[in-house]
Design a protein around this motif. Structure first.
Motif, PDB file in Angstrom:
ATOM      1  N   VAL A 121       0.826  -1.206   0.000  1.00  0.00           N
ATOM      2  CA  VAL A 121       0.000   0.000   0.000  1.00  0.00           C
ATOM      3  C   VAL A 121       0.862   1.259   0.000  1.00  0.00           C
ATOM      4  O   VAL A 121       0.449   2.304  -0.535  1.00  0.00           O
ATOM      5  N   TYR A 122       2.086   1.184   0.539  1.00  0.00           N
ATOM      6  CA  TYR A 122       2.949   2.361   0.560  1.00  0.00           C
ATOM      7  C   TYR A 122       3.367   2.756  -0.856  1.00  0.00           C
ATOM      8  O   TYR A 122       3.503   3.941  -1.169  1.00  0.00           O
ATOM      9  N   LEU A 123       3.569   1.770  -1.724  1.00  0.00           N
ATOM     10  CA  LEU A 123       3.899   2.076  -3.115  1.00  0.00           C
ATOM     11  C   LEU A 123       2.690   2.701  -3.809  1.00  0.00           C
ATOM     12  O   LEU A 123       2.835   3.603  -4.636  1.00  0.00           O
ATOM     13  N   TYR A 124       1.505   2.245  -3.432  1.00  0.00           N
ATOM     14  CA  TYR A 124       0.274   2.845  -3.980  1.00  0.00           C
ATOM     15  C   TYR A 124       0.169   4.309  -3.545  1.00  0.00           C
ATOM     16  O   TYR A 124      -0.179   5.191  -4.348  1.00  0.00           O
ATOM     17  N   TYR A 125       0.483   4.577  -2.265  1.00  0.00           N
ATOM     18  CA  TYR A 125       0.482   5.963  -1.782  1.00  0.00           C
ATOM     19  C   TYR A 125       1.498   6.803  -2.554  1.00  0.00           C
ATOM     20  O   TYR A 125       1.234   7.960  -2.892  1.00  0.00           O
ATOM     21  N   ALA A 126       2.669   6.221  -2.807  1.00  0.00           N
ATOM     22  CA  ALA A 126       3.721   6.945  -3.538  1.00  0.00           C
ATOM     23  C   ALA A 126       3.237   7.306  -4.939  1.00  0.00           C
ATOM     24  O   ALA A 126       3.454   8.430  -5.415  1.00  0.00           O
ATOM     25  N   GLY A 135      -5.268  -4.050  -3.351  1.00  0.00           N
ATOM     26  CA  GLY A 135      -5.531  -3.032  -2.345  1.00  0.00           C
ATOM     27  C   GLY A 135      -6.903  -3.105  -1.703  1.00  0.00           C
ATOM     28  O   GLY A 135      -7.480  -2.075  -1.346  1.00  0.00           O
ATOM     29  N   ILE A 136      -7.442  -4.301  -1.551  1.00  0.00           N
ATOM     30  CA  ILE A 136      -8.769  -4.460  -0.928  1.00  0.00           C
ATOM     31  C   ILE A 136      -8.612  -4.437   0.589  1.00  0.00           C
ATOM     32  O   ILE A 136      -7.795  -5.160   1.153  1.00  0.00           O
ATOM     33  N   THR A 137      -9.380  -3.590   1.257  1.00  0.00           N
ATOM     34  CA  THR A 137      -9.344  -3.500   2.719  1.00  0.00           C
ATOM     35  C   THR A 137     -10.774  -3.539   3.265  1.00  0.00           C
ATOM     36  O   THR A 137     -11.745  -3.462   2.509  1.00  0.00           O
ATOM     37  N   THR A 138     -10.885  -3.657   4.579  1.00  0.00           N
ATOM     38  CA  THR A 138     -12.198  -3.626   5.235  1.00  0.00           C
ATOM     39  C   THR A 138     -12.403  -2.269   5.884  1.00  0.00           C
ATOM     40  O   THR A 138     -11.534  -1.778   6.609  1.00  0.00           O
ATOM     41  N   GLU A 139     -13.530  -1.631   5.588  1.00  0.00           N
ATOM     42  CA  GLU A 139     -13.866  -0.330   6.180  1.00  0.00           C
ATOM     43  C   GLU A 139     -14.923  -0.520   7.261  1.00  0.00           C
ATOM     44  O   GLU A 139     -15.883  -1.279   7.082  1.00  0.00           O
ATOM     45  N   TYR A 140     -14.724   0.204   8.383  1.00  0.00           N
ATOM     46  CA  TYR A 140     -15.666   0.127   9.507  1.00  0.00           C
ATOM     47  C   TYR A 140     -16.329   1.493   9.672  1.00  0.00           C
ATOM     48  O   TYR A 140     -15.646   2.503   9.874  1.00  0.00           O
ATOM     49  N   THR A 141     -17.645   1.515   9.568  1.00  0.00           N
ATOM     50  CA  THR A 141     -18.365   2.793   9.622  1.00  0.00           C
ATOM     51  C   THR A 141     -19.512   2.741  10.638  1.00  0.00           C
ATOM     52  O   THR A 141     -19.962   1.668  11.044  1.00  0.00           O
ATOM     53  N   ALA A 142     -19.960   3.928  11.021  1.00  0.00           N
ATOM     54  CA  ALA A 142     -21.163   4.078  11.853  1.00  0.00           C
ATOM     55  C   ALA A 142     -21.685   5.497  11.627  1.00  0.00           C
ATOM     56  O   ALA A 142     -20.929   6.390  11.226  1.00  0.00           O
ATOM     57  N   VAL A 143     -22.965   5.682  11.889  1.00  0.00           N
ATOM     58  CA  VAL A 143     -23.599   6.984  11.668  1.00  0.00           C
ATOM     59  C   VAL A 143     -23.521   7.809  12.952  1.00  0.00           C
ATOM     60  O   VAL A 143     -23.915   7.350  14.027  1.00  0.00           O
ATOM     61  N   SER A 144     -23.004   9.043  12.815  1.00  0.00           N
ATOM     62  CA  SER A 144     -22.922   9.954  13.960  1.00  0.00           C
ATOM     63  C   SER A 144     -24.325  10.465  14.303  1.00  0.00           C
ATOM     64  O   SER A 144     -25.056  10.959  13.441  1.00  0.00           O
ATOM     65  N   LYS A 145     -24.699  10.363  15.571  1.00  0.00           N
ATOM     66  CA  LYS A 145     -26.005  10.876  16.009  1.00  0.00           C
ATOM     67  C   LYS A 145     -26.069  12.395  15.873  1.00  0.00           C
ATOM     68  O   LYS A 145     -27.124  12.962  15.584  1.00  0.00           O
ATOM     69  N   GLU A 146     -24.936  13.044  16.048  1.00  0.00           N
ATOM     70  CA  GLU A 146     -24.906  14.514  16.013  1.00  0.00           C
ATOM     71  C   GLU A 146     -25.089  15.050  14.596  1.00  0.00           C
ATOM     72  O   GLU A 146     -25.891  15.944  14.354  1.00  0.00           O
ATOM     73  N   GLN A 185     -19.715  -2.768   8.159  1.00  0.00           N
ATOM     74  CA  GLN A 185     -18.378  -2.995   7.639  1.00  0.00           C
ATOM     75  C   GLN A 185     -18.500  -3.556   6.228  1.00  0.00           C
ATOM     76  O   GLN A 185     -19.435  -4.283   5.910  1.00  0.00           O
ATOM     77  N   LYS A 186     -17.565  -3.148   5.378  1.00  0.00           N
ATOM     78  CA  LYS A 186     -17.612  -3.626   3.995  1.00  0.00           C
ATOM     79  C   LYS A 186     -16.211  -3.649   3.409  1.00  0.00           C
ATOM     80  O   LYS A 186     -15.314  -2.919   3.854  1.00  0.00           O
ATOM     81  N   LYS A 187     -16.050  -4.513   2.441  1.00  0.00           N
ATOM     82  CA  LYS A 187     -14.789  -4.600   1.721  1.00  0.00           C
ATOM     83  C   LYS A 187     -14.739  -3.488   0.672  1.00  0.00           C
ATOM     84  O   LYS A 187     -15.720  -3.230  -0.019  1.00  0.00           O
ATOM     85  N   THR A 188     -13.585  -2.820   0.585  1.00  0.00           N
ATOM     86  CA  THR A 188     -13.429  -1.796  -0.454  1.00  0.00           C
ATOM     87  C   THR A 188     -13.247  -2.474  -1.807  1.00  0.00           C
ATOM     88  O   THR A 188     -12.881  -3.648  -1.881  1.00  0.00           O
ATOM     89  N   GLU A 189     -13.520  -1.738  -2.843  1.00  0.00           N
ATOM     90  CA  GLU A 189     -13.336  -2.285  -4.189  1.00  0.00           C
ATOM     91  C   GLU A 189     -11.849  -2.428  -4.499  1.00  0.00           C
ATOM     92  O   GLU A 189     -11.019  -1.699  -3.971  1.00  0.00           O
TER      93      GLU A 189
END
Length: 424
Positions: free
Chosen positions: A148-153, A180-191, A218-222
């Protein structure tokens, strides 16, 4: 006589060995006190004869040299590279037997990597794309498993418009099969009512438990393979080499004929090359592959809008909304698309003269403009309902209410805009 020569040579070897040990002790003491310049000088004295030393002494020499060059994280880029080389030599000398310095070297290399990543991120945030690109590439060379660091570069090089470097990195990523597939963790902010991304599942779960967030997902990124090939093709296009761009896309599609991301990327590339008919064909093919994908329909709408296909874009946005009625960005883009037609009406109005016939046309155009505003209102109101802190949608609604003389709604929206801009 021969015995005397052997004895003399033995004495010479012992003297060299003693000298090396003495210099390494001096270097070690200097490192402990933070005097890295003296440590380098002592190590330089030992360097000429280190090739004749035993493995234990060699390992110690390279270990100390790496420390002296690293200088507790204050090393220059050049010294950082040399420090890594020295630490790698420790591993080479000690082999896979977990020698005396291997564990310490691994700890130091981990520290170096963290230092390098921190500096690279700081450089990126200050728009120093050259330093950031170099840093992320060094991080990858230091830890090749972290692709992933090479991808960032590569991505940072694009931001710095260094397309030659980014092309080299993207091609390297493509050739290694990086996804570069990763797992994303999300939640909805009450505010805010908006979905937020968390660094890891623990932080997300803690926020949900604390009651500040709801609806954890949670979902896998494309896969990023389609993006990488697309960027390779776009760089070739920017270099005026459409043949290479087409070849890159053709090769990728032949290897992954069912990859929807690559199909959309190819459509983008064809559009960049001005092949609008081929672009349209590929877009239609994409919709048949996954007709129930709201995000796909939305993205197709974005691409169609970029190609000035207003009616096509409207169709895609409407499909996205039908598939996912909570898709705020689809509502917002639909409103933007509708309001983009305002310019054409204004141009026609400004081109009119002062005759009676022109006055009639002016009034008709005024009615068309009002109808345009009225059509956009529900989409903007829904956007604001789904994203209550979207200040741009609020401002647009405020202006439309004003233009349509909807006084009460204008006042309410004006108050909301002021509240949003004040941060309350």
């Amino acid at each position: 006589m021969k015995k005397q020569i052997v004895v003399a040579l033995s004495l010479l070897v012992s003297t060299i060995s003693f000298s090396q040990k003495s210099e390494l002790r001096d270097a070690e003491k200097a490192i402990k006190t933070g005097n890295f310049a003296d440590a380098k000088s002592a190590l330089q004295l030992a360097e000429s004869s280190i090739g004749n030393a035993d493995d234990k002494l060699k390992a110690k020499y390279y270990f100390l040299k790496g420390q002296a060059l690293y200088a507790n994280g204050t090393a220059s880029n050049d010294d950082m590279d040399k420090a890594v080389e020295s630490f790698n030599m420790v591993s080479e000398v000690e082999g896979s037997n977990n020698g005396k310095y291997t564990e310490e070297v691994n700890v130091l290399k981990s520290q170096m990597l963290n230092t390098l990543l921190t500096k690279s991120q700081a450089a990126l945030e200050s728009n120093d794309y050259v330093s950031s690109t170099m840093g992320f590439e060094k991080a990858y060379r230091m830890s090749p498993k972290d692709t992933v660091y090479l991808y960032y570069a590569a991505s940072t090089a694009v931001s710095g418009q260094d397309y030659e470097t980014s092309l080299k990195f993207y091609e390297e990523l493509r050739d290694m099969g990086y996804r570069g597939i990763t797992t994303e963790y999300t939640a909805v902010s009450k505010e805010s009512g908006e979905e937020e991304l968390f660094d890891n599942v623990s932080l997300r779960d803690l926020s949900v438990k604390a009651g500040t967030h709801i609806s954890p997902k949670q979902k896998k990124t494309e896969s990023k393979s389609a993006e990488i090939v697309k960027n390779i093709a776009l760089i070739h296009i920017s270099n005026g080499d459409n043949e290479k761009a087409a070849a890159a896309m053709k090769e990728a599609r032949s290897q992954n004929p069912d990859d929807l991301g690559l199909l959309i990327s190819e459509a983008n590339v064809e559009l960049k090359m001005g092949n609008k008919e081929r672009f349209r064909e590929l877009m239609e093919e994409a919709t048949t592959k996954d007709p129930d994908n709201a995000e796909l329909q939305y993205n197709l709408g974005v691409i169609a809008a970029e190609a000035d296909d207003v009616e096509g874009a409207k169709t895609y946005y409407k499909k996205a909304i039908a598939l996912d009625p909570s898709y705020a960005d689809a509502y917002n883009n639909m409103a933007v698309l509708i309001l983009s037609q305002e310019k054409e009406i204004f141009d026609k109005m400004n081109a009119l003269g002062t005759s009676a016939a022109d006055d009639k046309k002016y009034n008709d155009l005024q009615a068309d403009k009002q109808k345009l505003y009225e059509t956009a209102i529900p989409y903007l109101e829904t956007t604001l309902k789904l994203k209550p802190k979207n200040v741009q949608s609020a401002k647009t609604l405020m202006n439309i209410y004003s233009a349509l003389s909807m006084t009460d709604k204008f006042k309410a929206m004006k108050a909301k805009v002021e509240e949003l801009e004040s941060g309350n």
